[in-house]
Design a protein around this motif. Structure first.
Motif, PDB file in Angstrom:
ATOM      1  N   THR A 106     -17.202  46.178 -37.800  1.00  0.00           N
ATOM      2  CA  THR A 106     -16.334  46.579 -38.905  1.00  0.00           C
ATOM      3  C   THR A 106     -14.949  46.821 -38.317  1.00  0.00           C
ATOM      4  O   THR A 106     -14.754  46.715 -37.108  1.00  0.00           O
ATOM      5  N   ARG A 107     -14.003  47.159 -39.155  1.00  0.00           N
ATOM      6  CA  ARG A 107     -12.651  47.472 -38.682  1.00  0.00           C
ATOM      7  C   ARG A 107     -12.200  48.768 -39.334  1.00  0.00           C
ATOM      8  O   ARG A 107     -12.475  49.011 -40.505  1.00  0.00           O
ATOM      9  N   GLU A 108     -11.523  49.587 -38.546  1.00  0.00           N
ATOM     10  CA  GLU A 108     -10.935  50.828 -39.041  1.00  0.00           C
ATOM     11  C   GLU A 108      -9.512  50.922 -38.527  1.00  0.00           C
ATOM     12  O   GLU A 108      -9.222  50.477 -37.409  1.00  0.00           O
ATOM     13  N   MET A 109      -8.642  51.514 -39.337  1.00  0.00           N
ATOM     14  CA  MET A 109      -7.253  51.681 -38.936  1.00  0.00           C
ATOM     15  C   MET A 109      -7.187  52.556 -37.691  1.00  0.00           C
ATOM     16  O   MET A 109      -7.800  53.604 -37.617  1.00  0.00           O
ATOM     17  N   ASP A 110      -6.438  52.086 -36.712  1.00  0.00           N
ATOM     18  CA  ASP A 110      -6.224  52.821 -35.471  1.00  0.00           C
ATOM     19  C   ASP A 110      -4.776  53.305 -35.472  1.00  0.00           C
ATOM     20  O   ASP A 110      -3.849  52.488 -35.419  1.00  0.00           O
ATOM     21  N   GLU A 111      -4.589  54.609 -35.544  1.00  0.00           N
ATOM     22  CA  GLU A 111      -3.242  55.168 -35.621  1.00  0.00           C
ATOM     23  C   GLU A 111      -2.414  54.855 -34.382  1.00  0.00           C
ATOM     24  O   GLU A 111      -1.195  54.787 -34.453  1.00  0.00           O
ATOM     25  N   ARG A 112      -3.081  54.633 -33.241  1.00  0.00           N
ATOM     26  CA  ARG A 112      -2.359  54.323 -32.001  1.00  0.00           C
ATOM     27  C   ARG A 112      -1.708  52.948 -32.061  1.00  0.00           C
ATOM     28  O   ARG A 112      -0.635  52.749 -31.517  1.00  0.00           O
ATOM     29  N   THR A 113      -2.374  51.982 -32.702  1.00  0.00           N
ATOM     30  CA  THR A 113      -1.837  50.623 -32.744  1.00  0.00           C
ATOM     31  C   THR A 113      -1.189  50.283 -34.080  1.00  0.00           C
ATOM     32  O   THR A 113      -0.388  49.360 -34.154  1.00  0.00           O
ATOM     33  N   GLY A 114      -1.596  50.977 -35.135  1.00  0.00           N
ATOM     34  CA  GLY A 114      -1.096  50.662 -36.467  1.00  0.00           C
ATOM     35  C   GLY A 114      -1.825  49.498 -37.122  1.00  0.00           C
ATOM     36  O   GLY A 114      -1.416  49.023 -38.177  1.00  0.00           O
ATOM     37  N   PHE A 115      -2.890  49.025 -36.497  1.00  0.00           N
ATOM     38  CA  PHE A 115      -3.664  47.908 -37.022  1.00  0.00           C
ATOM     39  C   PHE A 115      -5.122  48.315 -37.190  1.00  0.00           C
ATOM     40  O   PHE A 115      -5.604  49.204 -36.487  1.00  0.00           O
ATOM     41  N   PRO A 116      -5.846  47.641 -38.092  1.00  0.00           N
ATOM     42  CA  PRO A 116      -7.290  47.869 -38.163  1.00  0.00           C
ATOM     43  C   PRO A 116      -7.940  47.266 -36.918  1.00  0.00           C
ATOM     44  O   PRO A 116      -7.750  46.079 -36.634  1.00  0.00           O
ATOM     45  N   GLU A 117      -8.677  48.072 -36.160  1.00  0.00           N
ATOM     46  CA  GLU A 117      -9.267  47.635 -34.896  1.00  0.00           C
ATOM     47  C   GLU A 117     -10.790  47.600 -35.006  1.00  0.00           C
ATOM     48  O   GLU A 117     -11.390  48.261 -35.857  1.00  0.00           O
ATOM     49  N   LEU A 118     -11.400  46.850 -34.113  1.00  0.00           N
ATOM     50  CA  LEU A 118     -12.832  46.613 -34.131  1.00  0.00           C
ATOM     51  C   LEU A 118     -13.634  47.887 -33.869  1.00  0.00           C
ATOM     52  O   LEU A 118     -13.328  48.648 -32.939  1.00  0.00           O
ATOM     53  N   THR A 127      -3.508  20.059 -38.872  1.00  0.00           N
ATOM     54  CA  THR A 127      -2.187  19.554 -39.271  1.00  0.00           C
ATOM     55  C   THR A 127      -1.256  20.668 -39.722  1.00  0.00           C
ATOM     56  O   THR A 127      -0.064  20.441 -39.870  1.00  0.00           O
ATOM     57  N   LYS A 128      -1.811  21.843 -39.955  1.00  0.00           N
ATOM     58  CA  LYS A 128      -0.997  22.994 -40.366  1.00  0.00           C
ATOM     59  C   LYS A 128      -1.574  24.257 -39.758  1.00  0.00           C
ATOM     60  O   LYS A 128      -2.771  24.333 -39.494  1.00  0.00           O
ATOM     61  N   ALA A 129      -0.721  25.257 -39.581  1.00  0.00           N
ATOM     62  CA  ALA A 129      -1.174  26.562 -39.098  1.00  0.00           C
ATOM     63  C   ALA A 129      -0.118  27.606 -39.435  1.00  0.00           C
ATOM     64  O   ALA A 129       1.076  27.324 -39.387  1.00  0.00           O
ATOM     65  N   THR A 130      -0.566  28.804 -39.761  1.00  0.00           N
ATOM     66  CA  THR A 130       0.318  29.957 -39.936  1.00  0.00           C
ATOM     67  C   THR A 130      -0.139  31.010 -38.949  1.00  0.00           C
ATOM     68  O   THR A 130      -1.290  31.456 -38.995  1.00  0.00           O
ATOM     69  N   LEU A 131       0.771  31.385 -38.032  1.00  0.00           N
ATOM     70  CA  LEU A 131       0.444  32.293 -36.941  1.00  0.00           C
ATOM     71  C   LEU A 131       1.396  33.473 -36.902  1.00  0.00           C
ATOM     72  O   LEU A 131       2.598  33.318 -37.124  1.00  0.00           O
ATOM     73  N   ARG A 132       0.858  34.649 -36.587  1.00  0.00           N
ATOM     74  CA  ARG A 132       1.687  35.824 -36.303  1.00  0.00           C
ATOM     75  C   ARG A 132       1.858  35.875 -34.791  1.00  0.00           C
ATOM     76  O   ARG A 132       0.893  35.772 -34.043  1.00  0.00           O
ATOM     77  N   LEU A 133       3.077  36.042 -34.351  1.00  0.00           N
ATOM     78  CA  LEU A 133       3.383  36.019 -32.927  1.00  0.00           C
ATOM     79  C   LEU A 133       3.136  37.367 -32.272  1.00  0.00           C
ATOM     80  O   LEU A 133       3.035  38.395 -32.932  1.00  0.00           O
ATOM     81  N   ALA A 134       3.096  37.365 -30.944  1.00  0.00           N
ATOM     82  CA  ALA A 134       2.730  38.547 -30.165  1.00  0.00           C
ATOM     83  C   ALA A 134       3.726  39.691 -30.302  1.00  0.00           C
ATOM     84  O   ALA A 134       3.355  40.840 -30.104  1.00  0.00           O
ATOM     85  N   ASN A 135       4.981  39.414 -30.633  1.00  0.00           N
ATOM     86  CA  ASN A 135       5.948  40.500 -30.709  1.00  0.00           C
ATOM     87  C   ASN A 135       5.963  41.200 -32.061  1.00  0.00           C
ATOM     88  O   ASN A 135       6.804  42.060 -32.303  1.00  0.00           O
ATOM     89  N   ALA A 136       5.021  40.878 -32.941  1.00  0.00           N
ATOM     90  CA  ALA A 136       4.898  41.602 -34.199  1.00  0.00           C
ATOM     91  C   ALA A 136       4.306  42.982 -33.932  1.00  0.00           C
ATOM     92  O   ALA A 136       3.543  43.177 -32.994  1.00  0.00           O
ATOM     93  N   THR A 137       4.698  43.937 -34.753  1.00  0.00           N
ATOM     94  CA  THR A 137       4.156  45.291 -34.656  1.00  0.00           C
ATOM     95  C   THR A 137       3.599  45.684 -36.011  1.00  0.00           C
ATOM     96  O   THR A 137       3.765  44.963 -36.995  1.00  0.00           O
ATOM     97  N   ALA A 138       2.995  46.860 -36.071  1.00  0.00           N
ATOM     98  CA  ALA A 138       2.442  47.341 -37.341  1.00  0.00           C
ATOM     99  C   ALA A 138       3.538  47.525 -38.381  1.00  0.00           C
ATOM    100  O   ALA A 138       3.306  47.352 -39.570  1.00  0.00           O
TER     101      ALA A 138
END
Length: 165
Positions: free
Chosen positions: A148-160, A70-81
């Motif tokens: 685990t996840r580590e920050m990836d400087e290429r994407t700006g996000f913690p990646e697998l 009945t509810k959801a909070t989503l980040r859309l694809a055009n978001a960046t780091a």
């Protein structure tokens, strides 16, 4: 209340592609399967993370899910780091068309939802997924691996990061 059952199967080993762009942990892993059913009013992502924590799963991922919210909070694809504000808050009755991702401590989960007219919307799950009638989720664990996840400087996000146990 969470109901669950467990059975074991084997997972076919992952391999590198001919182009060398895909990498894996090596020879693959055995697979442990868990089935979870959540009821009305439960928060889906938090409940799955609690399930993973309680069972000390180290490389968990979603195999499949059917249900409704009945509810959801989503980040859309055009978001960046640097601009993570592309977030939508949904309210209404939605069927879960797809739920995929990894469920380690910093879960990375995407969802696709369908409204009463069949229109779909999807994105990165930020939380607030309130179960409407049910959520029947099958969770796999690659028992020979650890996610685990580590920050990836290429994407700006913690990646697998995939490691052998």
């Amino acid at each position: 209340m969470i109901n669950s059952s467990v059975c074991a199967q084997s997972l076919v080993p992952l391999g590198a592609s001919d182009s060398g762009r895909m990498s894996s942990s090596g020879g693959g892993s055995s697979l442990q399967v868990h089935a979870v059913r959540l009821g009305p009013g439960q928060e889906l992502l938090g409940s799955l993370q609690a399930f993973v924590e309680e069972r000390r799963l180290r490389a968990p991922f979603i195999i499949t899910c059917v249900g409704s919210v009945t509810k959801a909070t989503l980040r859309l694809a055009n978001a960046t780091a640097t601009n993570t504000n592309e977030v939508i808050h949904l309210s209404g009755r939605f069927e879960i068309v797809s739920l995929v991702g990894t469920l380690n401590r910093d879960a990375h989960v995407h969802i696709c939802l369908s409204d009463g007219e069949g229109r779909t919307v999807g994105g990165h799950v930020m939380g607030d997924l309130e179960v409407f009638t049910t959520a029947e989720v099958v969770i796999g664990e690659a028992v020979d691996l650890q996610f685990t996840r580590e920050m990836d400087e290429r994407t700006g996000f913690p990646e697998l990061v995939i490691q052998q146990r």
